[in-house]
Design a protein around this motif. Structure first.
Motif, mmCIF file in Angstrom:
data_model
loop_
_atom_site.group_PDB
_atom_site.id
_atom_site.type_symbol
_atom_site.label_atom_id
_atom_site.label_comp_id
_atom_site.label_asym_id
_atom_site.label_seq_id
_atom_site.Cartn_x
_atom_site.Cartn_y
_atom_site.Cartn_z
ATOM 1 N N UNK A 1 6.688 -19.860 40.868
ATOM 2 C CA UNK A 1 6.742 -19.860 42.326
ATOM 3 C C UNK A 1 5.724 -20.831 42.893
ATOM 4 N N UNK A 2 6.137 -21.626 43.864
ATOM 5 C CA UNK A 2 5.212 -22.528 44.515
ATOM 6 C C UNK A 2 4.259 -21.767 45.423
ATOM 7 N N UNK A 3 3.180 -22.419 45.787
ATOM 8 C CA UNK A 3 2.203 -21.816 46.683
ATOM 9 C C UNK A 3 1.850 -22.827 47.771
ATOM 10 N N UNK A 4 1.944 -22.419 49.023
ATOM 11 C CA UNK A 4 1.606 -23.284 50.141
ATOM 12 C C UNK A 4 0.208 -22.936 50.645
ATOM 13 N N UNK A 5 -0.653 -23.943 50.764
ATOM 14 C CA UNK A 5 -1.992 -23.754 51.318
ATOM 15 C C UNK A 5 -2.009 -24.368 52.709
ATOM 16 N N UNK A 6 -2.225 -23.546 53.732
ATOM 17 C CA UNK A 6 -2.331 -24.067 55.091
ATOM 18 C C UNK A 6 -3.808 -24.145 55.469
ATOM 19 N N UNK A 7 -4.165 -25.194 56.199
ATOM 20 C CA UNK A 7 -5.566 -25.400 56.573
ATOM 21 C C UNK A 7 -5.691 -25.625 58.071
ATOM 22 N N UNK A 8 -6.336 -24.680 58.749
ATOM 23 C CA UNK A 8 -6.797 -24.885 60.124
ATOM 24 C C UNK A 8 -8.270 -25.265 60.004
ATOM 25 N N UNK A 9 -8.726 -26.191 60.857
ATOM 26 C CA UNK A 9 -10.094 -26.680 60.645
ATOM 27 C C UNK A 9 -10.741 -27.116 61.951
ATOM 28 N N UNK A 10 -12.040 -26.838 62.034
ATOM 29 C CA UNK A 10 -12.823 -27.317 63.153
ATOM 30 C C UNK A 10 -13.131 -28.795 62.969
ATOM 31 N N UNK A 11 -13.291 -29.506 64.079
ATOM 32 C CA UNK A 11 -13.629 -30.926 64.010
ATOM 33 C C UNK A 11 -14.973 -31.107 63.320
ATOM 34 N N UNK A 12 -15.005 -31.983 62.327
ATOM 35 C CA UNK A 12 -16.244 -32.257 61.618
ATOM 36 C C UNK A 12 -16.587 -31.252 60.536
ATOM 37 N N UNK A 13 -15.667 -30.342 60.245
ATOM 38 C CA UNK A 13 -15.944 -29.316 59.225
ATOM 39 C C UNK A 13 -15.640 -29.786 57.814
ATOM 40 N N UNK A 14 -14.877 -30.872 57.686
ATOM 41 C CA UNK A 14 -14.470 -31.342 56.365
ATOM 42 C C UNK A 14 -13.186 -30.709 55.874
ATOM 43 N N UNK A 15 -12.447 -30.072 56.774
ATOM 44 C CA UNK A 15 -11.225 -29.386 56.360
ATOM 45 C C UNK A 15 -10.189 -30.303 55.732
ATOM 46 N N UNK A 16 -10.022 -31.495 56.309
ATOM 47 C CA UNK A 16 -9.050 -32.440 55.744
ATOM 48 C C UNK A 16 -9.487 -32.902 54.358
ATOM 49 N N UNK A 17 -10.786 -33.142 54.205
ATOM 50 C CA UNK A 17 -11.305 -33.568 52.902
ATOM 51 C C UNK A 17 -11.073 -32.486 51.853
ATOM 52 N N UNK A 18 -11.335 -31.258 52.215
ATOM 53 C CA UNK A 18 -11.112 -30.143 51.290
ATOM 54 C C UNK A 18 -9.624 -30.032 50.954
ATOM 55 N N UNK A 19 -8.767 -30.241 51.936
ATOM 56 C CA UNK A 19 -7.330 -30.212 51.689
ATOM 57 C C UNK A 19 -6.905 -31.264 50.683
ATOM 58 N N UNK A 20 -7.444 -32.473 50.845
ATOM 59 C CA UNK A 20 -7.115 -33.558 49.905
ATOM 60 C C UNK A 20 -7.661 -33.255 48.521
ATOM 61 N N UNK A 21 -8.856 -32.678 48.458
ATOM 62 C CA UNK A 21 -9.445 -32.318 47.162
ATOM 63 C C UNK A 21 -8.600 -31.252 46.462
ATOM 64 N N UNK A 22 -8.149 -30.260 47.216
ATOM 65 C CA UNK A 22 -7.297 -29.219 46.634
ATOM 66 C C UNK A 22 -5.983 -29.804 46.126
ATOM 67 N N UNK A 23 -5.381 -30.683 46.932
ATOM 68 C CA UNK A 23 -4.112 -31.293 46.527
ATOM 69 C C UNK A 23 -4.283 -32.093 45.235
ATOM 70 N N UNK A 24 -5.383 -32.821 45.142
ATOM 71 C CA UNK A 24 -5.636 -33.617 43.940
ATOM 72 C C UNK A 24 -5.920 -32.727 42.742
ATOM 73 N N UNK A 25 -6.748 -31.713 42.956
ATOM 74 C CA UNK A 25 -7.129 -30.803 41.873
ATOM 75 C C UNK A 25 -5.921 -30.047 41.325
ATOM 76 N N UNK A 26 -5.024 -29.648 42.224
ATOM 77 C CA UNK A 26 -3.853 -28.861 41.831
ATOM 78 C C UNK A 26 -2.629 -29.727 41.549
ATOM 79 N N UNK A 27 -2.773 -31.039 41.799
ATOM 80 C CA UNK A 27 -1.690 -32.002 41.591
ATOM 81 C C UNK A 27 -0.449 -31.619 42.397
ATOM 82 N N UNK A 28 -0.684 -31.414 43.687
ATOM 83 C CA UNK A 28 0.412 -31.052 44.593
ATOM 84 C C UNK A 28 0.370 -31.954 45.826
#
Length: 204
Positions: A1-28
Motif C-alpha cells: 500500500x502506498x503512503x501519502x505524506x501531506x505537509x502544512x508548513x509555516x513560512x521559514x520553518x523548512x517544511x519544503x526542505x523536509x518534504x524534499x528530504x523525505x521524498x529522496x529518502x523514501x524514493x517517492x
C-alpha cells in the motif's frame, strides 16, 4: 500500500526542505508547484489563473467560507474559472495522486483536509519560532529584520486564511495533523527520522 505524506508548513520553518528530504529518502515523488501545472493540464484553464490563487484567497473580508466538497464545474458553467473551482481542480489532482496507490509527498494546498479520513495519509505540520524563521528567510531570500518578518507574517496569514476558507478549520490546530514538528528545536534530519519511525510503526 502506498503512503501519502501531506505537509502544512509555516513560512521559514523548512517544511519544503523536509518534504524534499523525505521524498529522496523514501524514493517517492514530491509534489508542490507541480500540482498547479497538473491542474491546469486537467482542466484546460490557464496555469497563471491557478498561480494567482495558489495558497491565498482574494477579498478575505467579504468572502464566506467555501468548504471543499469535491464538486467540479463543467467548462460551460459561468463559474468555471472561479477561485473555488480552481481549488477543486487542485484538490482533484491531490486525490488522483493518492488514489494511484503509490506513495508521495504533497506540500500545502489543504491536502490533509482533501484526503481526510484516509488511512494511507500521514499529515504533518512543520513550524518554528520566529528567530529560526527569520534566519531561514535570510538564508533563502537575503531578507533580514523587518523585511523578513513582513514576508513571514504575510505568507502565514495567506496560508491560514486559505486553509480556513476551504476547510473551516484553524490551520495551526494540532488536531488536524498526525505529527507537529518544531524545527527550532530539532534538525531537519531528526524530523525526517521521526516521520520515518512513525510510518514504520503504522506499517507494523
Amino acid at each position: 500500500m502506498g503512503r501519502i505524506i501531506t505537509i502544512a508548513r509555516g513560512m521559514g520553518s523548512g517544511g519544503k526542505t523536509i518534504g524534499k528530504m523525505l521524498a529522496k529518502e523514501l524514493d517517492i515523488p514530491y509534489y508542490d508547484k507541480e500540482i498547479i501545472r497538473m491542474a491546469s493540464d486537467e482542466s484546460g484553464i490557464n496555469e497563471k489563473l491557478f498561480g494567482r490563487v495558489d495558497e491565498k484567497i482574494k477579498n478575505t473580508i467579504f468572502n464566506r467560507e467555501e468548504i471543499y466538497d469535491g464538486e467540479l464545474l463543467e467548462p460551460d458553467h459561468k463559474d468555471f474559472t472561479s477561485d473555488r473551482n480552481l481549488f477543486n481542480y487542485t484538490a482533484k489532482i491531490i486525490t488522483d495522486i493518492a488514489d494511484s496507490g503509490k506513495s508521495a509527498v504533497i506540500v500545502g494546498r489543504c491536502a490533509d483536509f482533501v484526503l481526510k479520513g484516509r488511512k494511507d495519509v500521514v499529515k504533518l505540520f512543520i513550524y518554528s519560532d520566529t528567530e529560526t524563521a527569520i534566519k531561514n528567510v535570510y538564508d533563502r531570500y537575503g531578507l533580514d529584520g523587518k523585511d523578513a518578518m513582513r514576508l513571514i507574517e504575510k505568507k502565514d496569514k495567506e496560508r491560514s486564511e486559505y486553509y480556513r476558507h476551504y476547510t473551516g478549520r484553524d490551520w495551526t490546530d494540532a488536531r488536524n495533523y498526525n505529527l507537529c514538528l518544531d524545527t527550532s528545536s530539532m534538525s531537519y534530519d531528526k524530523c525526517v527520522e521521526i516521520v520515518k519511525a512513525y510510518m514504520a510503526v503504522l506499517d507494523k
